[in-house]
Each structure stands twice: as structure tokens, then as C-alpha cells.
Design an enzyme around this catalytic site. Structure first.
Site, short mmCIF file in Angstrom:
data_model
loop_
_atom_site.label_atom_id
_atom_site.label_comp_id
_atom_site.label_asym_id
_atom_site.label_seq_id
_atom_site.Cartn_x
_atom_site.Cartn_y
_atom_site.Cartn_z
N VAL A 1 0.83 -1.20 0.00
CA VAL A 1 0.00 0.00 0.00
C VAL A 1 0.86 1.25 0.00
O VAL A 1 0.61 2.22 -0.72
CB VAL A 1 -0.95 -0.01 1.21
CG1 VAL A 1 -1.65 1.34 1.37
CG2 VAL A 1 -1.99 -1.12 1.06
N HIS A 2 1.92 1.23 0.81
CA HIS A 2 2.82 2.38 0.91
C HIS A 2 3.48 2.67 -0.44
O HIS A 2 3.62 3.83 -0.84
CB HIS A 2 3.88 2.10 1.97
CG HIS A 2 4.83 3.23 2.20
ND1 HIS A 2 6.10 3.24 1.65
CD2 HIS A 2 4.72 4.37 2.90
CE1 HIS A 2 6.72 4.35 2.02
NE2 HIS A 2 5.91 5.06 2.78
#
Length: 238
Positions: free
Chosen positions: A56-57
Site C-alpha cells: 500500500v505504501h
């Protein structure tokens, strides 16, 4: 270097954020704030969750956490993470398909040789007409490079397919990280990696759908390195 009232130094502050790859105070603050936001949306209970957070990052897409797949014969989704971290601690080679994926892998926190497949197997590619990345994987496999390695495919579906063939024929990487991207064979190549890995007991981290890429593959590999670092420091158990 300065020391504050608690005895902490600038170097201590650096180490607190070093796992995110930042190298300046401002970058470290941004990186940590970003991860704090990610943890509001992604669970933080398991080693697999750490990899989801990294995905996600690195993509900026909260929904990407649901696209990752962890392949383990025993059905333990954390096992590919543990296997990858153990391979890092054992200083096994990290082998990427192309230069871009190799460039994204941190050089901190490990003593693994990091190398790329591309540029090997040129003669095989010319003789057979197969892609250079597929031929490169086959050439390195012929040399025994992939056994016990962290095998990373970030771009080329044909490299993932070639690696799957190698596994089917007896090659045993410590873990496979495969996120090739695109509209031609990308989905199928990752499905093939999952099937072969499950059949032959090779832990693997892949994703579903058309998205992916070298940046994602490098980020996921970096998280394996970060888990290994935490294990070395006694912060997690493998």
C-alpha cells in the site's frame, strides 16, 4: 552528531526510520508519517500484514492490500515472509529480472549479493527467439543461481513463466516475489508461479490483476530485508 536529554543521538533517530529507506531527517519524518497513515487502513498483526502495508505504501493504493497472495504449502501466509527473511539472514543472493527492480532494492540491512538476470542468455535468446528476460532466467538457472535465492520478478511475465518452468524442473528458490505488470501474460504468469510454487513447496508472494511492476517487487523485497533486520535485533521471531 548531537545528544538530547535522554541520551539519544542523531544516529539513533536515523536508525528509527532507516527501515523505510529515508536518508535525511525530513525524509524520515515524511516516511514515518506515511506509514502511520497506512496503518490506519491495513492490519498490523502479522508478518504478512507488514508486506501488505509495504504494498500500500509503495503504490499509494489502499485496496492493493487485498490483491496480494501468499503461497505456502502449509497454508501459512506468513511463511513466505519468514522464508525470505531467513534467506536474507543467510546472505542468499537476491536475483531480479531487470535493472529497475535491482535498483529499487535497498543496500542497507543485509549482505546479500544483488544481481539482475537481464543481459545473461543473449545467445539463447538469439537462437530460440524467446525474450531476453526469459533467456536470462534460464541461463542463470543453468548456472545454479536461483537455488536458495530470493527470486524477484518485477516486470517481465516471460521471466516469471521461465522461473516457473525452472521450479517445475527442480529449482528451489528460498522465496519468489513475482509482480510482473501488463496486459499480455502478466496475470497468467503470476497464476503459473502460484500453481507451481504450491505444487513444489516454494514459498511465493504474488498479486492478482494486471497491476504490479518493478517498484512494487523491490518494495516487497525490501520488507523481507526489514523483517530480517528486526529478527536480527530480536524484535520479531522467525
Amino acid at each position: 552528531m548531537t545528544t538530547d536529554a535522554t541520551g539519544a543521538t542523531d544516529d539513533d533517530e536515523f536508525e528509527e526510520y532507516a527501515d523505510l529507506g529515508a536518508t535525511t531527517e525530513n525524509a524520515m519524518e515524511i516516511a514515518e508519517t506515511s506509514m502511520e497513515i497506512v496503518r490506519q487502513f491495513v492490519p498490523d498483526g502479522t508478518l504478512a500484514d507488514r508486506v501488505r502495508q509495504k504494498a500500500v505504501h509503495s503504490t499509494g493504493d489502499i485496496e492493493f492490500q487485498h490483491l496480494l497472495r501468499f503461497t505456502d504449502p502449509g497454508g501459512d501466509e506468513a511463511e513466505p515472509v519468514r522464508s525470505g527473511a531467513r534467506a536474507v539472514l543467510d546472505e542468499r543472493p537476491i536475483v531480479t529480472d531487470i535493472t529497475m527492480a535491482k535498483a529499487g532494492i535497498t543496500n542497507r540491512g543485509h549482505d546479500c549479493e544483488t544481481r539482475k538476470a537481464i543481459s545473461n542468455g543473449a545467445e539463447l535468446a538469439a537462437e530460440t527467439g524467446m525474450t531476453r528476460t526469459a533467456a536470462s532466467v534460464l541461463e542463470l538457472d543453468r548456472q545454479g543461481v536461483y537455488d536458495g535465492s530470493i527470486a524477484v520478478v518485477g516486470n517481465a511475465p516471460t521471466a516469471a513463466l521461465a522461473l516457473a518452468d525452472c521450479i517445475e524442473q527442480g529449482t528451489r528458490p528460498a522465496v519468489v516475489v513475482a509482480t510482473p505488470v501488463g496486459f499480455v501474460k502478466a496475470v497468467e504468469s503470476r497464476e503459473r508461479v502460484r500453481e507451481v510454487s504450491a505444487e513444489h513447496g516454494v514459498p511465493a508472494i504474488t498479486n492478482v490483476g494486471r497491476r504490479g511492476g518493478s517498484g512494487l517487487a523491490a518494495a516487497l523485497t525490501n520488507e523481507l530485508i526489514h523483517v530480517a533486520t528486526d529478527a536480527r535485533n530480536g524484535e520479531v521471531e522467525l
